[in-house]
Design a protein around this motif. Structure first.
Motif: not given
Length: 86
Positions: A40-44, A52-57, A59-65
């Motif tokens: 689970s990922r939650s970002l404000m 939003g999430v643009t990539a995930r694994s 070991t990491n998660t990539q976000f874009e705003t």
């Protein structure tokens, strides 16, 4: 909390660092991997229209705003990540 414009990361549990990829795009890197990429990922994000999430694994998660115009923008972010560790 992660401030993209600085970039500064404060108060991190299981986050080894954040990579500033470009304006409005960043990757949160985990100290210990999760057991699957379905955790689970939650970002404000502060004062943006899209976050939003643009990539995930595991070991990491990539976000874009993005702002109201749909343009990538740096902002302040608060996030949490939940799941079983590997």
């Amino acid at each position: 909390q992660y401030l993209q414009s600085t970039p500064v990361l404060s108060d991190s549990f299981n986050v080894s660092g954040v990579t500033d990829n470009s304006t409005g795009n960043f990757t949160v890197n985990y100290t210990s991997a999760f057991s699957s990429d379905a955790h689970s990922r939650s970002l404000m994000a502060i004062a943006v229209t899209f976050c939003g999430v643009t990539a995930r694994s595991t070991t990491n998660t990539q976000f874009e705003t993005q702002n109201d115009s749909g343009t990538a923008t740096d902002t302040g972010n608060y996030g949490s990540f939940h799941g079983d560790l590997a």
